[in-house]
Motif scaffolding. Structure first.
Motif, mmCIF file in Angstrom:
data_model
loop_
_atom_site.group_PDB
_atom_site.id
_atom_site.type_symbol
_atom_site.label_atom_id
_atom_site.label_comp_id
_atom_site.label_asym_id
_atom_site.label_seq_id
_atom_site.Cartn_x
_atom_site.Cartn_y
_atom_site.Cartn_z
ATOM 1 N N ASP A 22 18.635 -17.434 57.435
ATOM 2 C CA ASP A 22 19.042 -17.284 58.460
ATOM 3 C C ASP A 22 20.714 -17.472 58.141
ATOM 4 O O ASP A 22 21.653 -16.852 58.901
ATOM 5 C CB ASP A 22 18.908 -17.900 59.833
ATOM 6 C CG ASP A 22 17.679 -17.381 60.581
ATOM 7 O OD1 ASP A 22 17.457 -16.212 60.045
ATOM 8 O OD2 ASP A 22 17.125 -18.016 61.531
ATOM 9 N N THR A 23 20.924 -18.239 57.280
ATOM 10 C CA THR A 23 22.412 -18.847 57.035
ATOM 11 C C THR A 23 22.849 -18.069 55.605
ATOM 12 O O THR A 23 23.962 -17.735 55.756
ATOM 13 C CB THR A 23 22.362 -20.248 57.027
ATOM 14 O OG1 THR A 23 21.887 -20.811 58.252
ATOM 15 C CG2 THR A 23 23.735 -20.745 56.846
ATOM 16 N N ILE A 24 22.172 -18.206 54.692
ATOM 17 C CA ILE A 24 22.457 -17.818 53.409
ATOM 18 C C ILE A 24 22.290 -16.431 52.997
ATOM 19 O O ILE A 24 23.216 -15.842 52.625
ATOM 20 C CB ILE A 24 21.806 -18.738 52.250
ATOM 21 C CG1 ILE A 24 22.125 -20.465 52.711
ATOM 22 C CG2 ILE A 24 22.356 -18.490 50.894
ATOM 23 C CD1 ILE A 24 23.611 -20.658 52.501
ATOM 24 N N GLY A 25 20.944 -16.194 52.969
ATOM 25 C CA GLY A 25 20.642 -14.870 52.668
ATOM 26 C C GLY A 25 19.311 -14.494 52.290
ATOM 27 O O GLY A 25 18.478 -15.470 52.274
ATOM 28 N N TRP A 54 25.874 -15.299 54.619
ATOM 29 C CA TRP A 54 27.093 -16.291 54.188
ATOM 30 C C TRP A 54 28.417 -15.534 54.387
ATOM 31 O O TRP A 54 29.263 -15.929 54.798
ATOM 32 C CB TRP A 54 26.924 -17.404 53.475
ATOM 33 C CG TRP A 54 27.835 -18.295 53.295
ATOM 34 C CD1 TRP A 54 29.055 -18.399 52.559
ATOM 35 C CD2 TRP A 54 27.863 -19.514 54.043
ATOM 36 N NE1 TRP A 54 29.526 -19.568 52.794
ATOM 37 C CE2 TRP A 54 28.930 -20.328 53.929
ATOM 38 C CE3 TRP A 54 26.781 -20.150 55.029
ATOM 39 C CZ2 TRP A 54 29.201 -21.618 54.161
ATOM 40 C CZ3 TRP A 54 27.205 -21.175 55.898
ATOM 41 C CH2 TRP A 54 28.386 -22.117 55.315
ATOM 42 N N ALA A 55 28.223 -14.570 53.661
ATOM 43 C CA ALA A 55 29.654 -13.525 53.255
ATOM 44 C C ALA A 55 30.135 -12.996 54.615
ATOM 45 O O ALA A 55 31.172 -12.829 54.714
ATOM 46 C CB ALA A 55 29.177 -12.447 51.966
ATOM 47 N N VAL A 56 29.255 -12.696 55.346
ATOM 48 C CA VAL A 56 29.880 -12.015 56.760
ATOM 49 C C VAL A 56 29.725 -12.871 57.958
ATOM 50 O O VAL A 56 29.709 -12.334 59.089
ATOM 51 C CB VAL A 56 28.997 -10.919 56.949
ATOM 52 C CG1 VAL A 56 29.504 -9.744 55.946
ATOM 53 C CG2 VAL A 56 27.763 -11.122 57.292
ATOM 54 N N ARG A 57 29.771 -14.233 57.784
ATOM 55 C CA ARG A 57 29.600 -15.164 58.960
ATOM 56 C C ARG A 57 30.838 -15.427 59.762
ATOM 57 O O ARG A 57 30.690 -15.342 61.073
ATOM 58 C CB ARG A 57 29.047 -16.611 58.256
ATOM 59 C CG ARG A 57 30.348 -17.371 57.616
ATOM 60 C CD ARG A 57 30.175 -18.560 56.964
ATOM 61 N NE ARG A 57 31.236 -19.267 56.181
ATOM 62 C CZ ARG A 57 31.721 -18.819 55.251
ATOM 63 N NH1 ARG A 57 31.104 -17.659 54.557
ATOM 64 N NH2 ARG A 57 32.570 -19.364 54.440
ATOM 65 N N ASP A 58 31.982 -14.922 59.284
ATOM 66 C CA ASP A 58 33.072 -14.626 60.250
ATOM 67 C C ASP A 58 33.417 -13.378 60.915
ATOM 68 O O ASP A 58 34.546 -12.943 60.935
ATOM 69 C CB ASP A 58 34.397 -15.117 59.446
ATOM 70 C CG ASP A 58 34.128 -16.778 59.008
ATOM 71 O OD1 ASP A 58 33.157 -17.346 59.109
ATOM 72 O OD2 ASP A 58 35.218 -17.130 58.222
ATOM 73 N N ALA A 134 24.859 -8.720 56.946
ATOM 74 C CA ALA A 134 24.755 -9.259 55.579
ATOM 75 C C ALA A 134 25.640 -8.313 54.806
ATOM 76 O O ALA A 134 25.907 -7.263 55.033
ATOM 77 C CB ALA A 134 23.587 -9.579 55.101
ATOM 78 N N ARG A 135 26.038 -8.812 53.475
ATOM 79 C CA ARG A 135 26.741 -8.204 52.341
ATOM 80 C C ARG A 135 26.027 -8.043 51.339
ATOM 81 O O ARG A 135 25.436 -9.076 50.745
ATOM 82 C CB ARG A 135 28.160 -8.455 52.269
ATOM 83 C CG ARG A 135 28.945 -7.764 51.008
ATOM 84 C CD ARG A 135 30.133 -8.129 50.938
ATOM 85 N NE ARG A 135 30.483 -9.579 50.747
ATOM 86 C CZ ARG A 135 30.582 -10.138 49.278
ATOM 87 N NH1 ARG A 135 30.334 -9.275 48.208
ATOM 88 N NH2 ARG A 135 30.938 -11.286 49.234
ATOM 89 N N ALA A 136 25.516 -6.854 50.624
ATOM 90 C CA ALA A 136 24.929 -6.667 49.496
ATOM 91 C C ALA A 136 25.826 -7.336 48.349
ATOM 92 O O ALA A 136 26.834 -6.777 48.092
ATOM 93 C CB ALA A 136 24.480 -5.219 49.409
ATOM 94 N N VAL A 137 25.176 -8.351 47.650
ATOM 95 C CA VAL A 137 25.885 -9.096 46.645
ATOM 96 C C VAL A 137 25.535 -8.659 45.319
ATOM 97 O O VAL A 137 26.663 -8.311 44.450
ATOM 98 C CB VAL A 137 25.868 -10.448 46.699
ATOM 99 C CG1 VAL A 137 26.430 -11.340 45.751
ATOM 100 C CG2 VAL A 137 26.137 -11.311 48.183
ATOM 101 N N CYS A 138 24.260 -8.238 45.106
ATOM 102 C CA CYS A 138 23.982 -7.861 43.610
ATOM 103 C C CYS A 138 22.556 -7.349 43.715
ATOM 104 O O CYS A 138 21.777 -7.372 44.521
ATOM 105 C CB CYS A 138 23.998 -9.048 42.760
ATOM 106 S SG CYS A 138 22.844 -10.320 43.162
#
Length: 164
Positions: A22-25, A54-58, A134-138
């Protein structure tokens, strides 16, 4: 004794795992061709991406970010698209009801990379940042496709005017 140890491991492990997801990804499978050539460049292969909550929490996203969001057309479906414009930007649309759209506060404009083969803001308009999860990181699978997903926009799909 073994049962008690197993119970403790489960009792602590499940909440920690849920909190992490829920928090990290988490890792998600990308289906379809709407993000080609960035994701699933070959129709017979499927990419798996790490989606960072986490990348889009704000609710902060950047132009060019590949994001996961709740589909405005079907709330039970999650879709992956690229952020083209942010609030205050003016974007030229492809087939939307208005040729030009100024993105309202708290919204962004998203598009699939495979123009013409995607349901995106050109279909449903600007999307609320509240739908972004969420943001796709890799890309994490297959190993031959391991790479980070940088925030980049194709030159042909940049906003006409952008706020800074």
């Amino acid at each position: 004794m073994i049962l008690q140890t197993l119970f403790r491991a489960v009792a602590f492990g499940i909440p920690i795992g849920v909190t992490f997801l829920d928090t990290i990804g988490y890792v998600a499978r990308v289906e379809g061709i709407s993000m080609q050539p960035c994701l699933n460049p070959e129709s017979n292969n499927t990419d798996y991406v790490f989606l960072s909550r986490w990348a889009v929490r704000d609710y902060k996203v950047e132009r060019g970010d590949v994001i996961s969001l709740v589909s405005p057309k079907d709330p039970n479906q999650k879709i992956i698209k690229r952020v083209v414009a942010l609030q205050g930007d003016v974007v030229s649309t492809i087939g939307y009801k208005n040729q030009y759209v100024k993105i309202p506060e708290g919204h962004c404009w998203v598009e699939g990379d495979h123009t013409g083969h995607t349901l995106d803001s050109n279909t449903f308009g600007p999307i609320s940042l509240g739908l972004v999860n969420a943001r796709a990181v890799c890309i994490v699978w297959p190993p031959s496709r391991w790479q980070s997903l940088d925030a980049k926009l194709p030159d042909k799909r940049r906003p006409i005017s952008a706020t800074m």
